[in-house]
Design an enzyme around this catalytic site. Structure first.
Site, PDB file in Angstrom:
ATOM      1  N   GLY A 181      -1.763   6.905  -2.270  1.00 34.74           N
ATOM      2  CA  GLY A 181      -2.988   6.686  -1.511  1.00 34.74           C
ATOM      3  C   GLY A 181      -3.787   5.495  -1.977  1.00 34.74           C
ATOM      4  O   GLY A 181      -5.010   5.490  -1.896  1.00 34.74           O
ATOM      5  N   HIS A 219       0.870  -1.182   0.000  1.00 32.01           N
ATOM      6  CA  HIS A 219       0.000   0.000   0.000  1.00 32.01           C
ATOM      7  C   HIS A 219       0.901   1.224   0.000  1.00 32.01           C
ATOM      8  O   HIS A 219       1.654   1.460   0.940  1.00 32.01           O
ATOM      9  CB  HIS A 219      -0.918   0.016   1.227  1.00 32.01           C
ATOM     10  CG  HIS A 219      -1.869   1.171   1.229  1.00 32.01           C
ATOM     11  ND1 HIS A 219      -3.156   1.088   0.728  1.00 32.01           N
ATOM     12  CD2 HIS A 219      -1.727   2.455   1.651  1.00 32.01           C
ATOM     13  CE1 HIS A 219      -3.757   2.253   0.850  1.00 32.01           C
ATOM     14  NE2 HIS A 219      -2.905   3.110   1.400  1.00 32.01           N
ATOM     15  N   CYS A 220       0.816   1.989  -1.073  1.00 29.04           N
ATOM     16  CA  CYS A 220       1.705   3.145  -1.237  1.00 29.04           C
ATOM     17  C   CYS A 220       1.047   4.400  -0.664  1.00 29.04           C
ATOM     18  O   CYS A 220      -0.004   4.825  -1.155  1.00 29.04           O
ATOM     19  CB  CYS A 220       2.024   3.360  -2.713  1.00 29.04           C
ATOM     20  SG  CYS A 220       3.144   4.744  -3.009  1.00 29.04           S
ATOM     21  N   PRO A 221       1.640   5.015   0.360  1.00 29.48           N
ATOM     22  CA  PRO A 221       1.037   6.235   0.929  1.00 29.48           C
ATOM     23  C   PRO A 221       1.148   7.435   0.005  1.00 29.48           C
ATOM     24  O   PRO A 221       0.385   8.396   0.145  1.00 29.48           O
ATOM     25  CB  PRO A 221       1.833   6.442   2.223  1.00 29.48           C
ATOM     26  CG  PRO A 221       3.152   5.785   1.966  1.00 29.48           C
ATOM     27  CD  PRO A 221       2.864   4.615   1.076  1.00 29.48           C
TER      28      PRO A 221
END
Length: 393
Positions: A186, A181-183
């Site tokens: 998003g 999950h890439c911040p």
């Protein structure tokens, strides 16, 4: 012991209505354009990433355009056009990554029937489902390219995850070929948006190197000493420092994901050392791995978030959980998966369709609301709704 007042509620009704799937989806995703765009719960981080990319890049392009008359005609225009193209592509790949369904696996409304499954299992841990007579193993074995792969059961989505899938705790979804999950975008990175994510990272690296190189050349081309040029061109100095720091981050990601693509691994698998002591069943060789990620056709979505579904009212289950802080699944009735008796048989439909909207308010007031039909024996007079009936155990 004190009596319990029984007050008649409104008449029976079935609270159900048609809605789009994205409107009742149990994940934490955010949807735009009627469910056509699927974002993660932290979709606002896309704006921050766009500013961190577009701000310095557009500043460089504006600065280049203002100094167009001071450099060669072709040289200045080529630098400007290439800079604008790289910036546009980078922002497009960012939006494509963050707004696309990453490969969400559809949820089940009830656990799978283990008896009907044709697969082997070596699991010694069993899952107790809402049906007392049905137990499922925590894991099961499936065969992929001649290798045995163990898949886990997801208690949230009520399914055995497909190979390479994992449940994202941030988005609350199982995702096919889950990478991470890439911040910064998003969004989960999965089988359907991994290619656009890679192109976003690689384009960001090229853009950083491009702005760094031509900002530095702009200082070196001035007919004065370098320190004098730096003192008169603060914007170029800021761009050089900013790109020098950023390129280590995006450049490191570019090299790392190129290695993952060549070996056909995901970030999740690599961090968990999945293939350190056993062979990777998905590795097809460097060329085929690159072809699979970069030039193969994107897998179709397993979910149509715009389809019409029926939403049934489960207010009663929610109120009971909040009131008594119990697990509804462990009790006699299961309102999420279905309604069953202890024998595993389904409760008659007349009891499933009771209108229980006012139950929560009745419980808070110390009264349990029941339908008068339930209290009226056959061929007897129904209870008057205006007068409560007290039952003293």
């Amino acid at each position: 012991m004190g009596g319990i007042d029984l007050v008649a509620p409104p008449s029976l009704s079935v609270a159900s209505k048609k809605k789009r799937l994205y409107q009742v989806w149990k994940g934490r995703n955010k949807f735009l354009c009627g469910g056509r765009l699927v974002f993660g719960p932290d979709a606002s981080s896309v704006i921050l990433s766009a500013c961190l990319i577009g701000g310095p890049a557009l500043t460089f392009c504006i600065k280049t355009a203002m100094k167009m008359s001071q450099v060669e005609f072709l040289y200045g225009r080529v630098i400007l056009v290439v800079g604008l193209i790289l910036t546009f592509l980078d922002l497009c790949f960012l939006f494509m990554t963050s707004s696309r369904n990453p490969g969400i696996v559809p949820r089940n409304s009830r656990p799978p029937e283990w008896e009907a499954m044709s697969c082997s299992t070596s699991s010694t841990e069993w899952i107790s489902t809402s049906t007392p007579n049905l137990r499922l193993p925590r894991t099961k074995d499936v065969f992929v390219n001649g290798h045995t792969v163990r898949v886990k059961y997801c208690d949230t989505c009520l399914l055995y995850r497909p190979p390479r899938a994992s449940h994202c705790s941030i988005c609350n979804n199982c995702v096919q070929r889950f990478d991470h999950h890439c911040p910064w975008v998003g969004q989960c990175i999965g089988v359907r948006n991994y290619r656009s994510f890679i192109l976003f990272v690689w384009t960001s690296t090229v853009l950083c190197m491009y702005v760094f190189t031509f900002s530095l050349l702009g200082l070196l081309r001035q007919p004065v000493r370098i320190w004098t040029a730096m003192s008169t061109d603060i914007i170029s100095v800021i761009l050089i420092v900013y790109c020098f720091i950023t390129v280590w981050f995006v450049g490191g990601l570019s090299v790392f994901h190129f290695y993952l693509i060549c070996t056909n691994q995901t970030t999740y698998e690599n961090f968990r050392f999945r293939y350190d002591k056993k062979e990777n069943p998905y590795n097809k060789g460097m060329i085929n791995n690159l072809r699979e990620i970069l030039v193969s056709r994107t897998q179709p979505s397993l979910i149509n978030f715009r389809e019409l579904v029926t939403e049934e009212d489960d207010t009663f289950a929610d109120s009971i959980v909040k009131r008594f802080r119990g697990d509804v699944r462990s009790n006699k009735y299961d309102f999420e998966i279905g309604i069953f008796t202890k024998d595993g048989k389904q409760v008659p439909e007349i009891f499933q369709n009771l209108d229980l909207k006012d139950t929560d308010s009745s419980l808070k007031g110390g009264k349990i609301a029941l339908d008068p039909w339930l209290l009226s024996p056959p061929n007897h007079k129904a209870i008057d709704e205006s007068s409560p009936v007290a039952l003293n155990p």
